[in-house]
Scaffold this motif. Structure first.
Motif, PDB file in Angstrom:
ATOM      1  N   GLN A 159      25.592  39.277 -12.101  1.00 13.74           N
ATOM      2  CA  GLN A 159      24.229  39.817 -12.091  1.00 13.74           C
ATOM      3  C   GLN A 159      23.452  39.408 -13.344  1.00 13.74           C
ATOM      4  OE1 GLN A 159      25.894  43.672  -9.642  1.00 13.74           O
ATOM      5  NE2 GLN A 159      24.662  44.078 -11.453  1.00 13.74           N
ATOM      6  N   SER A 160      23.958  38.386 -14.036  1.00 17.18           N
ATOM      7  CA  SER A 160      23.332  38.048 -15.320  1.00 17.18           C
ATOM      8  C   SER A 160      21.979  37.347 -15.154  1.00 17.18           C
ATOM      9  CB  SER A 160      24.275  37.205 -16.178  1.00 17.18           C
ATOM     10  OG  SER A 160      24.472  35.974 -15.554  1.00 17.18           O
ATOM     11  N   HIS A 161      21.594  37.048 -13.915  1.00 16.84           N
ATOM     12  CA  HIS A 161      20.235  36.542 -13.677  1.00 16.84           C
ATOM     13  C   HIS A 161      19.247  37.706 -13.516  1.00 16.84           C
ATOM     14  CE1 HIS A 161      21.911  37.554  -9.808  1.00 16.84           C
ATOM     15  NE2 HIS A 161      20.760  37.331  -9.191  1.00 16.84           N
ATOM     16  N   CYS A 162      19.783  38.942 -13.543  1.00 20.91           N
ATOM     17  CA  CYS A 162      18.961  40.145 -13.330  1.00 20.91           C
ATOM     18  C   CYS A 162      18.744  40.870 -14.657  1.00 20.91           C
ATOM     19  CB  CYS A 162      19.665  41.118 -12.385  1.00 20.91           C
ATOM     20  SG  CYS A 162      20.170  40.407 -10.820  1.00 20.91           S
ATOM     21  N   ALA A 163      17.682  41.672 -14.694  1.00 22.02           N
ATOM     22  CA  ALA A 163      17.400  42.451 -15.888  1.00 22.02           C
ATOM     23  C   ALA A 163      16.664  43.711 -15.491  1.00 22.02           C
ATOM     24  CB  ALA A 163      16.560  41.627 -16.856  1.00 22.02           C
ATOM     25  N   VAL A 164      16.696  44.698 -16.388  1.00 21.22           N
ATOM     26  CA  VAL A 164      16.048  45.988 -16.126  1.00 21.22           C
ATOM     27  C   VAL A 164      14.934  46.204 -17.140  1.00 21.22           C
ATOM     28  CG1 VAL A 164      16.386  48.490 -16.013  1.00 21.22           C
ATOM     29  CG2 VAL A 164      18.175  46.948 -15.183  1.00 21.22           C
ATOM     30  N   LEU A 165      13.770  46.591 -16.638  1.00 20.49           N
ATOM     31  CA  LEU A 165      12.589  46.760 -17.496  1.00 20.49           C
ATOM     32  C   LEU A 165      12.317  48.245 -17.760  1.00 20.49           C
ATOM     33  CD1 LEU A 165       9.226  44.900 -17.211  1.00 20.49           C
ATOM     34  CD2 LEU A 165       9.188  47.401 -17.280  1.00 20.49           C
ATOM     35  N   GLY A 166      11.964  48.539 -19.020  1.00 19.34           N
ATOM     36  CA  GLY A 166      11.501  49.882 -19.389  1.00 19.34           C
ATOM     37  C   GLY A 166      10.259  49.752 -20.257  1.00 19.34           C
ATOM     38  N   MET A 167       9.329  50.722 -20.148  1.00 25.54           N
ATOM     39  CA  MET A 167       8.120  50.609 -20.972  1.00 25.54           C
ATOM     40  C   MET A 167       7.417  51.955 -21.113  1.00 25.54           C
ATOM     41  SD  MET A 167       5.320  48.727 -18.479  1.00 25.54           S
ATOM     42  CE  MET A 167       4.184  48.538 -19.850  1.00 25.54           C
ATOM     43  N   GLY A 168       6.502  52.005 -22.062  1.00 26.99           N
ATOM     44  CA  GLY A 168       5.664  53.194 -22.229  1.00 26.99           C
ATOM     45  C   GLY A 168       4.578  52.923 -23.251  1.00 26.99           C
ATOM     46  N   VAL A 169       3.499  53.683 -23.122  1.00 26.82           N
ATOM     47  CA  VAL A 169       2.385  53.620 -24.071  1.00 26.82           C
ATOM     48  C   VAL A 169       2.088  55.063 -24.477  1.00 26.82           C
ATOM     49  CG1 VAL A 169      -0.077  53.057 -24.338  1.00 26.82           C
ATOM     50  CG2 VAL A 169       1.429  51.506 -23.048  1.00 26.82           C
ATOM     51  N   VAL A 170       1.854  55.291 -25.757  1.00 31.54           N
ATOM     52  CA  VAL A 170       1.538  56.635 -26.253  1.00 31.54           C
ATOM     53  C   VAL A 170       0.279  57.165 -25.549  1.00 31.54           C
ATOM     54  CG1 VAL A 170       0.746  57.871 -28.324  1.00 31.54           C
ATOM     55  CG2 VAL A 170       2.676  56.279 -28.463  1.00 31.54           C
ATOM     56  N   ASP A 171       0.319  58.428 -25.199  1.00 35.22           N
ATOM     57  CA  ASP A 171      -0.714  59.071 -24.376  1.00 35.22           C
ATOM     58  C   ASP A 171      -2.153  58.689 -24.774  1.00 35.22           C
ATOM     59  OD1 ASP A 171      -1.979  60.740 -22.638  1.00 35.22           O
ATOM     60  OD2 ASP A 171      -1.536  62.589 -23.718  1.00 35.22           O
ATOM     61  N   SER A 172      -2.493  58.825 -26.034  1.00 41.36           N
ATOM     62  CA  SER A 172      -3.892  58.629 -26.451  1.00 41.36           C
ATOM     63  C   SER A 172      -4.325  57.161 -26.421  1.00 41.36           C
ATOM     64  CB  SER A 172      -4.097  59.201 -27.859  1.00 41.36           C
ATOM     65  OG  SER A 172      -3.178  58.631 -28.747  1.00 41.36           O
ATOM     66  N   TYR A 173      -3.397  56.252 -26.146  1.00 41.27           N
ATOM     67  CA  TYR A 173      -3.718  54.818 -26.083  1.00 41.27           C
ATOM     68  C   TYR A 173      -3.721  54.284 -24.646  1.00 41.27           C
ATOM     69  CZ  TYR A 173      -3.354  54.421 -31.160  1.00 41.27           C
ATOM     70  OH  TYR A 173      -3.569  54.544 -32.516  1.00 41.27           O
ATOM     71  N   ARG A 174      -3.502  55.156 -23.678  1.00 43.48           N
ATOM     72  CA  ARG A 174      -3.403  54.684 -22.287  1.00 43.48           C
ATOM     73  C   ARG A 174      -4.771  54.350 -21.702  1.00 43.48           C
ATOM     74  NH1 ARG A 174       0.949  59.349 -20.961  1.00 43.48           N
ATOM     75  NH2 ARG A 174       2.558  58.403 -22.278  1.00 43.48           N
ATOM     76  N   GLY A 175      -4.740  53.525 -20.655  1.00 42.85           N
ATOM     77  CA  GLY A 175      -5.968  53.202 -19.930  1.00 42.85           C
ATOM     78  C   GLY A 175      -6.874  52.221 -20.650  1.00 42.85           C
ATOM     79  N   ARG A 176      -6.332  51.476 -21.623  1.00 45.57           N
ATOM     80  CA  ARG A 176      -7.129  50.499 -22.385  1.00 45.57           C
ATOM     81  C   ARG A 176      -6.566  49.090 -22.269  1.00 45.57           C
ATOM     82  NH1 ARG A 176      -7.975  53.857 -28.024  1.00 45.57           N
ATOM     83  NH2 ARG A 176      -8.286  55.880 -27.035  1.00 45.57           N
TER      84      ARG A 176
END
Ligand SMILES: CC(C)(COP(=O)(O)OP(=O)(O)OC[C@H]1O[C@@H](n2cnc3c(N)ncnc32)[C@H](O)[C@@H]1OP(=O)(O)O)[C@@H](O)C(=O)NCCC(=O)NCCS
Length: 166
Positions: free
Chosen positions: A81-98
């Motif tokens: 499965q080394s051609h596969c990867a798992v993504l995680g992410m986040g943006v701090v609340d007051s910086y979202r939607g920009r």
């Protein structure tokens, strides 16, 4: 704040404390991620060092000395499965939607393409409509649903599995 005041760049070892603060803020909201508070500084340092060593894409959004968002893509350690990867992410609340989340995920996916990844997977809760919109816009495909796969404080949510082919 102009959104161009926020820079998008690969993570560095010196970012560990600021990254942990950022991840902790998003985890403590309790709605979006699998954990409700961040890992220790030592665990975060090991995670960042491993990503850098293994060339796993790990990008951050910075505003001055603060990290206000991240996107990491970790290669699957199982050989077939080394051609596969798992993504995680986040943006701090007051910086979202920009546009910061979109800039982060596009940078990390381009890095993943350069590193030779083929399949980037992620899980997202059904109630997280904002994240669903972002992933749809980027071009992720829907692979399946783990019905009632999340349970927190006695409340269930479905877990949607998405994939992006590079
Ligand atoms: C999901 C998240 C990463 C998106 O980052 P963001 O910086 O807020 O998103 P952007 O401003 O870059 O917006 C990009 C796209 O996301 C979607 N989006 C953003 N805000 C939205 C909102 N309030 N409602 C619906 N869709 C939204 C849209 O598709 C948007 O594209 P558009 O501007 O052309 O409409 C961010 O909201 C976040 O960190 N949420 C909490 C943590 C989380 O959910 N992590 C992912 C777990 S799977």
């Amino acid at each position: 704040m102009a959104s161009d005041a926020v820079a998008i760049r690969p993570i560095a070892l010196g970012d560990v404390v600021a990254l942990r603060d950022c991840v902790d803020a998003v985890m403590r909201e309790r709605h979006y991620l699998a954990y409700q508070e961040a890992f220790s500084i030592e665990e975060t340092k090991a995670f960042v060092a491993r990503n850098m060593r293994e060339r796993n894409p790990h990008w951050v959004a910075t505003h001055g000395p603060r990290i206000v968002g991240w996107c990491d893509i970790r290669r699957d350690p199982i050989p077939v499965q080394s051609h596969c990867a798992v993504l995680g992410m986040g943006v701090v609340d007051s910086y979202r939607g920009r546009g910061i989340g979109e800039r982060l995920i596009r940078a990390a996916l381009e890095d993943a393409r350069v590193q030779g990844f083929e399949r980037v997977e992620l899980s997202v809760y059904a109630k997280n409509t904002r994240a669903h919109s972002l992933y749809r816009k980027i071009g992720f495909l829907h692979e399946g649903i783990r019905i009632r796969g999340k349970k927190l404080d006695g409340e269930y949510d479905d877990v949607h599995m998405l994939v992006y082919f590079l």
